[in-house]
Write an enzyme that holds these catalytic residues in place. Sequence first.
Site: not given
Ligand code: CP
Length: 315
Positions: A110, A137, A140, A226, A266, A294
């Site tokens: 990430r 992403h 997700q 989001d 998400c 997930r």
């Molecule tokens: N949706 C998502 O990626 O959540 P986090 O940022 O908690 O990993």
Amino acid sequence: MSPTSTGPLRHFLQLRDFSRAELQYIFKRARLIKDKFKRYQPHHTLHDRTLAMVFEKASTRTRVSFEAGMYQLGGSVIHLTTTDSQLGRSEPIEDTARVVSRMVDLVMIRTFEQTRLERFASHSRVPVINGLTNEYHPCQILADIFTWIEHRGSIQGRTVAWIGDANNMAYTWLQAAELLDFVVHVSGPPGYQLDPDRVRDLDPAHFKVFDSPDDACRGADLVTTDVWTSMGYEAENDERRRAFADWCVDMDMMDHAAPNALFMHCLPAHRGEEVTADVIDGPQSVVWDEAENRLHVQKALMEFLILGPQDTPAA
Ligand code: CP
């Protein structure tokens, strides 16, 4: 190079790295893996394999789902962050990739720019997964579409309304629409809309831009949104709150969608900003299934990247 048992080294840096058939395989495999998980049946297909997770931004769902998922597959996990590794002391990402990928079987990152992820992947001996970048992403969206399939069946021919910021989730939905043959209605405030340069190579048959969020929701099978301020853009928080005020998904907006429309987010969510509490906590919301999924889709993804497709049910 560390090929899978059936092919060359593969990465999952954006959704379009996979074909439609491969995405459909992941969804089918995730179904089997989830069913076994619910019956407490072991599924140790990655016994003795190691996942390194590199977090340069905060996370709850991504960390827990990858970490729990790898353990449940029989493997182990190493968790790195910028602050507790040499990445925080300017070690080049390429050198980190060369070293880490000699010691583990899979890497999930990430980070900020997609180019940073690509630089890591191009120096890695093992598959690399995008755990969120500024641009995309894809994990997700795997979970979101798997959740849609669980509740409603195929997403082909359906309409998804994306309400709010043209962020990493929005662009990944656009890739998904093209790959899986559905349409995304996009609505966001001026200044936060899709970048023409980023949609130039997308098929315009699979997305449509609306000024009004109500119009974007009209007839939609799924409404999704989001946060107004994604990670890395916190300095713009006040300005964004003002700009996005009319892009809060509320019951009135949901009433413009199809009568049995679903709502997804998400997470993390800010009730009273991008969505009202009665929507996210209401009967059309599937956000908790979406979050749980997930785990299941990423187990299928990790298995696919390390082992290749598994044609027979695994022990
Ligand atoms: N949706 C998502 O990626 O959540 P986090 O940022 O908690 O990993």
